[in-house]
Write a protein that holds these residues in place. Structure first.
Motif, PDB file in Angstrom:
ATOM      1  N   MET A  69     -20.118  25.729  26.082  1.00  0.00           N
ATOM      2  CA  MET A  69     -19.715  26.072  24.713  1.00  0.00           C
ATOM      3  C   MET A  69     -20.227  25.048  23.696  1.00  0.00           C
ATOM      4  O   MET A  69     -19.602  24.802  22.675  1.00  0.00           O
TER       5      MET A  69
ATOM      6  N   GLU B 199     -20.790  26.003  20.032  1.00  0.00           N
ATOM      7  CA  GLU B 199     -19.621  26.144  19.162  1.00  0.00           C
ATOM      8  C   GLU B 199     -19.466  24.908  18.280  1.00  0.00           C
ATOM      9  O   GLU B 199     -19.902  23.804  18.633  1.00  0.00           O
TER      10      GLU B 199
ATOM     11  N   TYR C 152     -12.107  24.663  22.248  1.00  0.00           N
ATOM     12  CA  TYR C 152     -12.258  25.775  23.188  1.00  0.00           C
ATOM     13  C   TYR C 152     -11.713  25.395  24.552  1.00  0.00           C
ATOM     14  O   TYR C 152     -10.951  26.154  25.165  1.00  0.00           O
ATOM     15  N   TRP C 153     -12.102  24.205  25.066  1.00  0.00           N
ATOM     16  CA  TRP C 153     -11.682  23.820  26.409  1.00  0.00           C
ATOM     17  C   TRP C 153     -10.197  23.501  26.472  1.00  0.00           C
ATOM     18  O   TRP C 153      -9.550  23.749  27.499  1.00  0.00           O
TER      19      TRP C 153
ATOM     20  N   ASN D 167      -8.006  25.176  24.829  1.00  0.00           N
ATOM     21  CA  ASN D 167      -7.400  26.507  24.900  1.00  0.00           C
ATOM     22  C   ASN D 167      -7.536  27.093  26.301  1.00  0.00           C
ATOM     23  O   ASN D 167      -6.624  27.769  26.791  1.00  0.00           O
TER      24      ASN D 167
END
Length: 366
Positions: free
Chosen positions: A166, A169, A175-176, A178
Motif C-alpha cells: 500500500m 497510498e 491502512y495497516w 485498520n
C-alpha cells in the motif's frame, strides 16, 4: 532520484514496524542489489538515533560455503551472530536475490546440518522477540531474479511489491493499522477455542488450539502483511494435507508435498520433486516433524502466487502450515532449527472450530 515509495518504505520500517528509538542497536541484513532501500533505511535509522550495523551478503558466498565447508565449519556458530542475536534491539532483513536457485545443487543434508547447529540461537531469537526485547521485520526489494520467479517483468513486479505494501497510498500506516483492527475481530472470536478441523480437497486435518493465542499481523514483522497465526498444540495434529503450491527452501522447489500426521508428528512425507530435501529438512532435529505454526492468509489484495512466501502466505484463500520452530508469543512450545512455511489452497474447503463454521471457500464467515 530514488523511487519515492522506497523512501516511504524506509520510514515505515524504522518508525512503524521496528519503532526504533535513540540508542538502540539495529542490524540490517541486505544484499548489494538492495542498495537503494538499504541506504534509505540507514539514513532514516541514523536520523532516529540508532546504532546501525549493516551485514551485506556477497553473491555466491553461500553456495561456496555449503559446497566446501567441513563438518566443523557447518557446525560453527559465529560469535558475531551470537552477539547480535542475544543483545541487539532490532533486526531488519531486506530480502533481495541475484539468483534464487543458487543453492539448487547443494546436498540437502548439509543445509539441514547448519540449521540444526543454529537451533539454540533460533530459540533465543524467538524468545527475545516474544518478550519484545527484540523487534524484527522482513521486507522485499524487487530484483530481476525475483520478478522472473513471479513470471513478471521487473517493472510489473516492482508495482506488485509496492502495491501489496500500500505504498501508493498517502498514509500506508493508517491502512495497516485498520488491517490490524479487522484481524482482531477474527482473533477475538478464536480466543478460548479448542478443536479445529480443516476439510477440503487438499486437506483433512484436525488439531487443538487450546490455550494458544492467534496473532494478528499488520505490518510489524512482515511487510507487506495480512494473516493471523498461532502454534497448534504440539501432539494434537492428526490427518493429511497436500500443498498445491511449491514449497521453497534454500532456493529449491519441492512440489506436490503431502504430509501425514499422527500425534502431532509427520509420519510420512511425499513430494513429486526434491523429496530428498523435504526429508532432510524434516529430519533436522526432534522438532522438525511437528507444526510450529498454523496461519490463515487474510490479504485478498495479493491474488497471485509469486514463489516468495512473504507474499504468498498472506494470500486470501490460503492457509499455511510451518514445520519446525513455533513462535512463543502464540503459546507454541515447539523448538527446531527450521521454520518452513508451506501453502495450501482453501478455496473449496471449510474450517470448523469447536463444531462451528469459521471459514468456507477461502473466506472467514463469522
Amino acid at each position: 532520484m530514488p523511487d519515492p515509495r522506497v523512501t516511504k518504505l524506509a520510514k515505515i520500517m524504522v518508525h512503524y514496524s521496528l519503532e526504533l528509538k535513540p540508542g538502540q542497536q539495529l542490524v540490517i541484513r541486505t544484499h548489494p542489489l538492495g542498495e537503494e532501500l538499504t541506504l534509505a533505511v540507514y539514513e532514516e535509522a541514523i536520523k532516529a538515533g540508532a546504532f546501525v550495523t549493516i551485514q551485506a551478503e556477497v553473491p555466491g558466498s553461500e553456495e561456496i560455503f555449503y559446497k566446501y565447508a567441513s563438518d566443523a565449519q557447518l557446525d560453527y556458530i559465529s560469535p558475531v551472530r551470537k552477539l547480535i542475536t542475544e543483545t541487539f534491539d532490532a533486526s531488519l532483513n531486506l530480502w533481495s536475490e541475484h539468483n534464487t536457485h543458487s543453492l539448487s545443487g547443494i546436498d540437502p543434508t548439509r543445509m539441514a546440518r547448519v540449521s540444526k547447529a543454529g537451533a539454540p540461537l533460533v530459540k533465543v531469537y524467538m524468545e527475545r522477540s516474544a518478550r519484545q526485547e527484540l523487534r524484527w521485520c522482513l521486507t522485499v526489494y524487487p530484483t530481476h531474479a525475483m520478478a522472473q520467479d513471479a513470471d513478471m517483468s521487473l517493472a510489473d513486479y516492482r508495482e506488485f511489491v509496492y502495491g501489496a505494501g500500500m505504498l501508493n497510498e498517502n498514509d500506508p500506516v493508517a491502512y495497516w493499522k485498520n488491517v490490524g483492527l479487522e484481524q482482531r475481530k477474527l482473533v477475538d472470536w478464536l480466543k478460548g477455542r479448542d478443536q479445529v478441523h480443516l476439510k477440503g480437497s487438499n486437506v483433512d486435518l484436525k488439531m487443538s488450539i487450546k490455550e494458544r493465542i492467534f496473532i494478528p499481523c499488520d505490518g510489524k514483522v512482515n511487510f507487506p502483511d495480512g494473516e493471523i497465526y498461532t502454534g497448534p498444540v504440539e501432539d494434537s495434529v492428526e490427518g493429511w494435507v497436500r500443498f498445491k503450491y511449491p514449497a521453497i527452501e534454500f532456493g529449491q522447489e519441492v512440489t506436490d508435498i503431502q504430509l501425514w500426521f499422527e500425534k502431532g508428528r509427520v509420519i510420512k512425507e511425499t513430494a513429486s520433486k526434491n523429496q530428498e530435501l523435504l526429508t532432510a529438512q524434516l529430519n533436522t532435529d526432534a522438532g522438525a516433524r511437528s507444526l510450529g505454526e498454523f496461519g490463515i492468509g487474510t490479504n485478498y489484495g495479493i491474488t497471485r502466487f509469486t514463489k516468495n512466501m512473504l507474499f504468498d502466505e498472506k494470500m486470501g484463500g490460503t492457509i499455511h502450515l510451518a514445520v519446525g520452530a513455533g513462535y512463543p508469543e502464540s503459546g507454541s512450545k515447539n523448538e527446531s532449527g527450521i521454520h518452513w512455511d508451506m501453502l495450501c489452497d482453501m478455496n473449496d474447503a471449510e474450517i470448523h472450530v469447536d463444531g462451528n463454521l469459521f471459514y468456507k471457500d477461502g473466506k472467514p464467515v463469522i
